[in-house]
Design a protein around this motif. Structure first.
Motif, PDB file in Angstrom:
ATOM      1  N   ARG A  27     -33.416 -72.498  78.799  1.00  0.00           N
ATOM      2  CA  ARG A  27     -34.512 -72.958  77.951  1.00  0.00           C
ATOM      3  C   ARG A  27     -34.672 -74.476  78.053  1.00  0.00           C
ATOM      4  O   ARG A  27     -35.783 -74.990  78.118  1.00  0.00           O
ATOM      5  CB  ARG A  27     -34.260 -72.576  76.495  1.00  0.00           C
ATOM      6  CG  ARG A  27     -34.376 -71.109  76.185  1.00  0.00           C
ATOM      7  CD  ARG A  27     -35.835 -70.647  76.097  1.00  0.00           C
ATOM      8  NE  ARG A  27     -35.902 -69.275  75.629  1.00  0.00           N
ATOM      9  CZ  ARG A  27     -35.796 -68.191  76.387  1.00  0.00           C
ATOM     10  NH1 ARG A  27     -35.638 -68.339  77.680  1.00  0.00           N
ATOM     11  NH2 ARG A  27     -35.863 -66.979  75.874  1.00  0.00           N
ATOM     12  N   VAL A  46     -40.986 -72.062  76.095  1.00  0.00           N
ATOM     13  CA  VAL A  46     -39.762 -72.591  75.496  1.00  0.00           C
ATOM     14  C   VAL A  46     -39.796 -72.425  73.983  1.00  0.00           C
ATOM     15  O   VAL A  46     -38.815 -71.991  73.360  1.00  0.00           O
ATOM     16  CB  VAL A  46     -39.577 -74.081  75.861  1.00  0.00           C
ATOM     17  CG1 VAL A  46     -38.406 -74.684  75.087  1.00  0.00           C
ATOM     18  CG2 VAL A  46     -39.351 -74.242  77.356  1.00  0.00           C
ATOM     19  N   GLY A  49     -39.362 -68.889  72.998  1.00  0.00           N
ATOM     20  CA  GLY A  49     -38.028 -68.387  73.313  1.00  0.00           C
ATOM     21  C   GLY A  49     -36.968 -68.774  72.305  1.00  0.00           C
ATOM     22  O   GLY A  49     -35.845 -68.254  72.354  1.00  0.00           O
ATOM     23  N   ASP A  50     -37.300 -69.667  71.387  1.00  0.00           N
ATOM     24  CA  ASP A  50     -36.305 -70.093  70.396  1.00  0.00           C
ATOM     25  C   ASP A  50     -35.889 -68.933  69.499  1.00  0.00           C
ATOM     26  O   ASP A  50     -34.756 -68.904  68.995  1.00  0.00           O
ATOM     27  CB  ASP A  50     -36.870 -71.240  69.552  1.00  0.00           C
ATOM     28  CG  ASP A  50     -35.822 -71.867  68.658  1.00  0.00           C
ATOM     29  OD1 ASP A  50     -34.764 -72.274  69.176  1.00  0.00           O
ATOM     30  OD2 ASP A  50     -36.054 -71.961  67.442  1.00  0.00           O
ATOM     31  N   GLY A  95     -30.687 -75.408  71.622  1.00  0.00           N
ATOM     32  CA  GLY A  95     -31.920 -74.620  71.694  1.00  0.00           C
ATOM     33  C   GLY A  95     -33.032 -75.242  70.875  1.00  0.00           C
ATOM     34  O   GLY A  95     -34.195 -75.261  71.300  1.00  0.00           O
ATOM     35  N   THR A  99     -36.748 -76.742  72.086  1.00  0.00           N
ATOM     36  CA  THR A  99     -38.032 -76.510  71.421  1.00  0.00           C
ATOM     37  C   THR A  99     -38.753 -77.826  71.168  1.00  0.00           C
ATOM     38  O   THR A  99     -39.985 -77.913  71.307  1.00  0.00           O
ATOM     39  CB  THR A  99     -37.805 -75.766  70.097  1.00  0.00           C
ATOM     40  OG1 THR A  99     -37.182 -74.504  70.359  1.00  0.00           O
ATOM     41  CG2 THR A  99     -39.124 -75.512  69.381  1.00  0.00           C
TER      42      THR A  99
END
Length: 228
Positions: A27, A46, A49-50, A95, A99
Motif C-alpha cells: 500500500r 490506496v 485499501g485502508d 497503513g 492513506t
C-alpha cells in the motif's frame, strides 16, 4: 488448548503478522507511486485499501488476546505475543500514513517538488520496515541495531528536505511570482504545507521501523536497549 495446537497458533500468528506487513508495504509503495506521478486512480486504491489493513489489525489483535487469555505463556512466548501485538500496531499506523499519501495526491494541484527526492526517502524507509520484519521472522537481533542506525540518516535527510522546501523553494517561487495574486500564493503555500507533511510522514515510517526492530530485539534477547 492442547500444547501442540498452541504452538501452531503461535506460528500462525507470526505468519499472519508477516502477511499484514506485506499488505501494508505494498500500500505504501503504491502511495509513493501515486504521489510521484500524481495518479488519482492509484491514490484512491490506496485510500480504499485502508479498510483491509484495519480488518487485519483487528483480527490479529484478537488473536493476541486469545493466546494470552487461553494459555499461560512462558516468558519467551509472552514476549513474542506482546511484540507481535506492538508490531501490528506500528504496521497499522504505516497503513494510515499510506492513506495520507493518497490524500495528498488527490489534493495536490501541481507535481511534487522536483528538487526533493521523495521517492528515494520513501524507498529507504520501506526497506527499513522490510528489514525489520525480516529480523522479526528470523529472530535476528543484529539487524535491529542496524535499522536504528539507519534511522539517524533518514532523520537527517528529512530535515534537509524540509529546509529545502521552506528556504529555497518558497523563496524561488515567490520571487518568480511576486506579482501573482493572493489566491495563487495561497495555493502555493498549501502545496508547500502538503510537501512538509509528506516528509514528516516518511520520517514517521522510519520511526515505526525502529519500533518494530526494538520490539523484535526485546522479543529475541529480552533486551530493551532500543525501546524508548
Amino acid at each position: 488448548m492442547p500444547r501442540k495446537d498452541y504452538q501452531q497458533k503461535l506460528e500462525d500468528l507470526q505468519d499472519d503478522v508477516l502477511y499484514m506487513s506485506e499488505v501494508v508495504l505494498e500500500r505504501f509503495r503504491v502511495g509513493l507511486e501515486a504521489l510521484e506521478h500524481k495518479d488519482d486512480e492509484l491514490a484512491r486504491d490506496v485510500i480504499e485499501g485502508d479498510h483491509e489493513i484495519n480488518e487485519l489489525y483487528l483480527d490479529l489483535e484478537q488473536d493476541c488476546i486469545d493466546l494470552l487469555a487461553l494459555q499461560q505463556p512462558v516468558a519467551s512466548d509472552l514476549r513474542f505475543i506482546a511484540a507481535s501485538f506492538k508490531i501490528i500496531t506500528d504496521l497499522e499506523r504505516i497503513g494510515d500514513l499510506a492513506t495520507n499519501l493518497g490524500d495528498y495526491t488527490l489534493d495536490a494541484s501541481r507535481d511534487v517538488f522536483p528538487d526533493v527526492d521523495i521517492q528515494a526517502i520513501g524507498d529507504e524507509t520501506l526497506e527499513m520496515v522490510e528489514d525489520a520484519m525480516i529480523a522479526y521472522a528470523d529472530r535476528e537481533p543484529e539487524i535491529c541495531f542496524e535499522i536504528a542506525d539507519r534511522d539517524d540518516d533518514i532523520d537527517t535527510r528529512c530535515e534537509r528536505a524540509s529546509e529545502l522546501v521552506v528556504r529555497d523553494l518558497i523563496e524561488t517561487e515567490l520571487e518568480e511570482h511576486g506579482e501573482t495574486d493572493d489566491e495563487d500564493v495561497e495555493q502555493f503555500m498549501q502545496e508547500v504545507s502538503r510537501m512538509l507533511l509528506t516528509i514528516r510522514d516518511l520520517e514517521r515510517v522510519g520511526d515505526h521501523a525502529v519500533n518494530i526492530a526494538a520490539r523484535t530485539l526485546y522479543m529475541v534477547e529480552n533486551d530493551d536497549a532500543l525501546i524508548y
